[in-house]
Design a protein around this motif. Structure first.
Motif, PDB file in Angstrom:
ATOM      1  N   ALA A  14       3.960  -6.979  -1.028  1.00 15.63           N
ATOM      2  CA  ALA A  14       4.491  -6.974   0.186  1.00 15.63           C
ATOM      3  C   ALA A  14       3.666  -8.082   1.275  1.00 15.63           C
ATOM      4  O   ALA A  14       4.144  -8.521   1.976  1.00 15.63           O
ATOM      5  CB  ALA A  14       4.408  -5.384   0.876  1.00 15.63           C
ATOM      6  N   ILE A  15       2.147  -7.780   0.859  1.00 15.08           N
ATOM      7  CA  ILE A  15       1.452  -8.968   1.524  1.00 15.08           C
ATOM      8  C   ILE A  15       1.735 -10.419   1.257  1.00 15.08           C
ATOM      9  O   ILE A  15       1.758 -11.013   2.136  1.00 15.08           O
ATOM     10  CB  ILE A  15      -0.265  -8.533   1.104  1.00 15.08           C
ATOM     11  CG1 ILE A  15      -0.618  -7.157   1.683  1.00 15.08           C
ATOM     12  CG2 ILE A  15      -0.970  -9.590   1.814  1.00 15.08           C
ATOM     13  CD1 ILE A  15      -2.184  -6.938   1.177  1.00 15.08           C
ATOM     14  N   ALA A  16       2.011 -10.525  -0.046  1.00 16.28           N
ATOM     15  CA  ALA A  16       2.493 -11.867  -0.460  1.00 16.28           C
ATOM     16  C   ALA A  16       3.675 -12.266   0.366  1.00 16.28           C
ATOM     17  O   ALA A  16       3.641 -13.509   0.647  1.00 16.28           O
ATOM     18  CB  ALA A  16       2.479 -12.080  -1.886  1.00 16.28           C
ATOM     19  N   ASP A  17       4.622 -11.489   0.115  1.00 17.42           N
ATOM     20  CA  ASP A  17       5.833 -11.874   0.998  1.00 17.42           C
ATOM     21  C   ASP A  17       5.566 -11.864   2.254  1.00 17.42           C
ATOM     22  O   ASP A  17       6.389 -13.185   2.821  1.00 17.42           O
ATOM     23  CB  ASP A  17       6.872 -10.748   0.411  1.00 17.42           C
ATOM     24  CG  ASP A  17       8.397 -11.029   0.525  1.00 17.42           C
ATOM     25  OD1 ASP A  17       8.577 -12.376   0.553  1.00 17.42           O
ATOM     26  OD2 ASP A  17       9.044 -10.246   1.082  1.00 17.42           O
ATOM     27  N   PHE A  66      11.751  -6.453   1.700  1.00 12.45           N
ATOM     28  CA  PHE A  66      11.250  -6.379   0.549  1.00 12.45           C
ATOM     29  C   PHE A  66      11.128  -4.608   0.399  1.00 12.45           C
ATOM     30  O   PHE A  66      11.537  -4.273  -0.879  1.00 12.45           O
ATOM     31  CB  PHE A  66       9.541  -6.775   0.736  1.00 12.45           C
ATOM     32  CG  PHE A  66       9.052  -6.237  -0.709  1.00 12.45           C
ATOM     33  CD1 PHE A  66       8.994  -7.152  -1.727  1.00 12.45           C
ATOM     34  CD2 PHE A  66       7.985  -5.025  -0.953  1.00 12.45           C
ATOM     35  CE1 PHE A  66       8.349  -6.763  -2.828  1.00 12.45           C
ATOM     36  CE2 PHE A  66       7.362  -4.774  -1.942  1.00 12.45           C
ATOM     37  CZ  PHE A  66       7.532  -5.478  -2.893  1.00 12.45           C
ATOM     38  N   GLY A  67      10.953  -3.909   1.434  1.00 13.59           N
ATOM     39  CA  GLY A  67      10.947  -2.303   1.054  1.00 13.59           C
ATOM     40  C   GLY A  67      12.124  -1.676   0.980  1.00 13.59           C
ATOM     41  O   GLY A  67      12.392  -0.913   0.453  1.00 13.59           O
ATOM     42  N   GLY A  74       5.432   2.013   1.171  1.00 11.77           N
ATOM     43  CA  GLY A  74       4.334   3.080   1.323  1.00 11.77           C
ATOM     44  C   GLY A  74       3.154   2.935   2.267  1.00 11.77           C
ATOM     45  O   GLY A  74       3.388   1.996   2.943  1.00 11.77           O
ATOM     46  N   MET A  75       2.396   3.808   2.559  1.00 14.20           N
ATOM     47  CA  MET A  75       1.272   3.924   3.331  1.00 14.20           C
ATOM     48  C   MET A  75       0.663   2.809   3.483  1.00 14.20           C
ATOM     49  O   MET A  75       0.364   2.127   4.497  1.00 14.20           O
ATOM     50  CB  MET A  75       0.623   5.062   3.392  1.00 14.20           C
ATOM     51  CG  MET A  75      -0.313   5.352   4.444  1.00 14.20           C
ATOM     52  SD  MET A  75      -1.291   6.845   4.594  1.00 14.20           S
ATOM     53  CE  MET A  75      -2.238   6.527   3.079  1.00 14.20           C
ATOM     54  N   PHE A  76       0.325   2.214   2.295  1.00 14.42           N
ATOM     55  CA  PHE A  76      -0.878   1.180   2.305  1.00 14.42           C
ATOM     56  C   PHE A  76      -0.064  -0.236   2.308  1.00 14.42           C
ATOM     57  O   PHE A  76      -0.721  -0.919   2.946  1.00 14.42           O
ATOM     58  CB  PHE A  76      -1.279   1.216   0.835  1.00 14.42           C
ATOM     59  CG  PHE A  76      -2.323   2.388   0.548  1.00 14.42           C
ATOM     60  CD1 PHE A  76      -3.861   2.338   1.143  1.00 14.42           C
ATOM     61  CD2 PHE A  76      -2.070   3.364  -0.006  1.00 14.42           C
ATOM     62  CE1 PHE A  76      -4.518   3.410   0.936  1.00 14.42           C
ATOM     63  CE2 PHE A  76      -3.080   4.509  -0.531  1.00 14.42           C
ATOM     64  CZ  PHE A  76      -4.300   4.492   0.193  1.00 14.42           C
ATOM     65  N   ALA A  80      -1.064  -2.970   5.409  1.00 13.23           N
ATOM     66  CA  ALA A  80      -1.214  -4.141   5.170  1.00 13.23           C
ATOM     67  C   ALA A  80      -0.528  -4.870   6.072  1.00 13.23           C
ATOM     68  O   ALA A  80      -0.910  -6.132   6.629  1.00 13.23           O
ATOM     69  CB  ALA A  80      -0.869  -4.422   3.520  1.00 13.23           C
ATOM     70  N   VAL A  81       0.879  -4.662   6.238  1.00 12.48           N
ATOM     71  CA  VAL A  81       1.702  -5.348   7.189  1.00 12.48           C
ATOM     72  C   VAL A  81       1.283  -5.372   8.625  1.00 12.48           C
ATOM     73  O   VAL A  81       1.001  -6.390   9.238  1.00 12.48           O
ATOM     74  CB  VAL A  81       3.287  -4.895   7.067  1.00 12.48           C
ATOM     75  CG1 VAL A  81       4.050  -5.556   8.111  1.00 12.48           C
ATOM     76  CG2 VAL A  81       3.692  -5.166   5.767  1.00 12.48           C
TER      77      VAL A  81
END
Length: 240
Positions: A14-17, A66-67, A74-76, A80-81
């Protein structure tokens, strides 16, 4: 011997995307045309707010896709987003502003960069100019945008470039600076039938029309006519 690399988690992906989305908004890997800041006295603030909104929107869209398609964040992942959005906001908000070019620097600019540099300087003068001159400044800005595209193929030493430089890089800034030398209390006082404010507005109108003629000659490919027309604006502010 090290073991196999652990698979990327949904948070990492998710962070990379989201980071890739931010890079796209920032123009990473893409050659963009040069644009000057949004016109107006507070254009820099408006531009930063717009960039922040676009960047955060791109992050949210990327995270949502992505989600919804790959796997839930998820929560993490959501955390991060949010952290990435905060970081992008702070970077854009506190990035140093590009200084406004001075008339001296404008005069030394390459011909291809001259219209954009003059337009940025003129935008910065708007708060100190009378309200009737603002629409004329807007029209001049549009003319300079067009001219900046048209002179892309001109060489600095071309005869036609000298005429463009004279009007855009010398006469226009000089005319506005002459007006700015007049004390503020005298700018609305008539002299020779016109106030300095009116003289400024009328003179800017003449310059705007001159820019239009330049653009027409460039559009027609008539560079010889542009280079030899011999019109030098005799606009000198006569009030003090």
């Amino acid at each position: 011997m090290s073991g196999p690399t652990p698979p990327a988690t949904s948070t990492d992906e998710a962070i990379a995307d989201a980071q890739r989305a931010v890079d796209r908004v920032r123009g990473g890997g893409v050659v963009q045309t040069q644009r000057r800041p949004v016109r107006g006295g507070r254009g820099g603030v408006k531009q930063r707010v717009t960039l922040i909104a676009l960047a955060n929107a791109a992050i949210l869209i990327a995270a949502g896709l992505f989600g919804g398609i790959v796997m839930p964040l998820g929560m993490f992942g959501a955390l991060a987003v949010m952290m990435l959005m905060l970081a992008v906001t702070l970077v854009i908000a506190f990035a140093p502003a590009t200084p406004v070019p001075t008339p001296e620097r404008i005069a030394r600019s390459e011909i291809k960069a001259l219209p954009a540099a003059t337009a940025r300087w003129l935008d910065a003068q708007r708060p100190a100019l009378p309200a009737p001159a603002v629409p004329v400044i807007d029209r001049i800005g549009a003319r300079l945008d067009t001219l900046g595209v048209q002179i892309g193929a001109l060489d600095d030493d071309a005869p036609a470039a000298a005429e463009v430089r004279r009007l855009v890089g010398e006469q226009l800034p000089e005319f506005v600076r002459n007006y700015q030398k007049v004390p503020a209390g005298l700018r609305s006082t008539p002299r020779n039938g016109k106030t300095p404010d009116q003289q400024l507005t009328d003179g800017l109108g003449v310059i705007e029309r001159e820019l239009g003629e330049m653009s027409e000659q460039l559009a027609q490919g008539d560079l010889d006519a542009l280079a030899t027309r011999g019109r030098f604006l005799e606009i000198k502010y006569q009030g003090e």
